[in-house]
Design a protein around this motif. Structure first.
Motif: not given
Length: 479
Positions: A125-129, A142-151
């Motif tokens: 999460e921290t690197p993605a943020l 929501e697209a950002d959260w979808e990216t996080l959930r995928h990772r």
């Protein structure tokens, strides 16, 4: 009035108060003490907390909500809970030589779940943020959260298999840990039943996990955590150690050097009620790097901490910092070795051929029994154990082929190595006398058995003699 007389009077008064509201609960509480006093407890995950630890849990600290961390709560009026949590964490850091301690988890499973999410938050999460720029969590689309959930969903975990001695929270598929990660298990050498570090390293190179989990619930040997660290470093994995079973042996300095996980692991989880002899609960130790992510246990995973249990953890951890506890921890290991040697002398088969921790894993195939039959026959003979899988268990996780034995509880009662040899003889006598029966179709039953009354009575009599010599909570009288 002596201290024990005062304590007995206090417990009688307490149970009398409970009895006025719900007499069935008061009676069950009294009966539990009677039952525990009357059986040889060899369940490796159970122990007896001290009277100060037990007393600490029964206070008005239970009445306070305290979500958050010390000095940063979501409720007002938490100054005393801050003191309790800070003292417990201080004792944990000093006892284990850890940079950081988190004493809020309600159980070992909660501790592991919090640790997994903290690792994901820190490593994913921290690197993605950072990629999302200056956005706060609340500003993510929501697209950002979808990216996080995928990772999050792409991450991998490598843990010890259940039949090799691992725990269900180490990636067992029906457990949430097996659903959070792409999971694989490592086992033991099929010939020696010992951990094969070279094979584990090769598996880690091929699988490339984010997390490698070390630790066990039914592996009767010590682990070289320096080697586990080398394997994790080679593949860039986080090393998490679950020391729920052997935390008391670490605290008591029985496990030192490469066998002490704290200097080598990024995150260490534990329970506080097994060999550590505290209240039922969990705890996390970590390096400073992971402290901010673990501190988010609430609201990430946990709700309000159990303040009365954190207080009891503080008392138990203070007890564990004494010379008396170090003597106790060494006696736990010595008693396990004596139990194993006593079983081996009587031609029992042990997984790995022995033990060098607090666990003895008895394979009951030599007696023609399943683990469930052996567990039940021992229970009615005054010996409390639990059935457990052995490597490549032919009977599966329900009926099993093994019996797990542990020495923390009987050691708390003062049992010695000679006592444990006598217990080994009792176990073998009962199992040799137990015979499986058949089902209605004539097939061998995995659950039913016969045990001659003479053998059962002989074991109960021998157990009574041993238990009388080592009373539980001596001097505590509820009559």
């Amino acid at each position: 009035m002596s201290d024990l007389e005062s304590i007995s009077s206090a417990y009688r008064t307490l149970l009398g108060v409970i009895e006025q509201v719900e007499p069935r609960i008061a009676q069950a509480t009294r009966q539990e003490l009677t039952d525990q006093r009357a059986s040889l407890k060899l369940i490796a995950s159970e122990n007896y907390a001290s009277l100060p630890v037990l007393a600490t849990m029964g206070t008005w600290l239970s009445d306070k909500y305290a979500e958050g961390t010390v000095g940063h709560r979501f409720y007002a009026g938490c100054q005393n809970v801050d003191t309790v949590e800070a003292v417990a964490a201080e004792h944990a850091r000093e006892l284990f030589g850890a940079e950081y301690a988190y004493v809020q988890p309600h159980s070992g499973i909660d501790a592991n779940l919090t640790a997994y999410w903290a690792i994901l938050a820190h490593k994913v999460e921290t690197p993605a943020l950072a990629e999302f720029g200056a956005k706060g969590v609340a500003e993510l689309s929501e697209a950002d959260w979808e990216t996080l959930r995928h990772r999050f969903g792409e991450q991998r975990l490598l843990g010890m298999s259940l039949d090799a001695g691992g725990h269900l929270t180490h990636g067992f598929r029906p457990n949430v840990s097996g659903k959070m990660f792409h999971q694989r298990s490592y086992g033991t050498d099929p010939n020696t039943e010992l951990l094969d570090y070279d094979a584990l390293a090769a598996q880690a190179r091929e699988f490339r996990p984010l997390v490698i989990v070390a630790g066990y619930s039914a592996y009767p040997r010590r682990v070289n955590f320096a080697k586990m660290r080398e394997i994790a470093d080679e593949v860039g994995a986080v090393l998490m150690v679950d020391m729920a079973h052997f935390a008391g042996l670490v605290a008591g300095k029985v496990f030192t050097g490469d066998e002490d996980p704290v200097p080598f692991a990024d995150v260490v989880t534990t329970t506080t009620h097994k060999s550590l002899r505290g209240p039922r609960g969990g705890m996390i130790l970590a390096t400073g790097e992971y402290a901010p992510s673990v501190d988010r246990g609430c609201p990430l995973v946990l709700g309000g901490p159990l303040s009365h249990v954190m207080a009891a953890k503080a008392v138990a951890l203070a007890e564990a910092r004494t010379a008396e506890f170090r003597t106790y921890a060494q006696n736990v290991a010595d008693n396990a070795k004596a139990l194993a040697e006593g079983l081996l002398r009587r031609d029992a088969r042990l997984v790995t051929g022995g033990t060098d921790n607090h666990i003895v894993l008895l394979d009951v195939r030599n007696f023609g029994l399943t683990g469930r039959q052996a567990e039940s026959a021992l229970l009615e003979s005054g010996i409390v154990t639990n059935r457990n899988s052995v490597p490549n268990d032919p009977n599966g996780a329900w009926y099993t082929t093994g019996i797990r034995l542990g020495t923390p509880a009987l050691t708390s009662r003062g049992f010695t190595t000679s006592d444990m040899d006598e217990v080994a003889g009792m176990i073998v006598d009962v199992l040799r006398s137990t015979k499986p029966t058949t089902t209605s179709t004539g097939a061998p039953s995995k659950a039913k058995y016969t045990l001659p009354e003479q053998a059962r009575e002989a074991s109960l009599t021998a157990a009574d003699t041993l238990l009388a010599a080592h009373p539980l909570y001596p001097g505590l009288d509820l009559s």
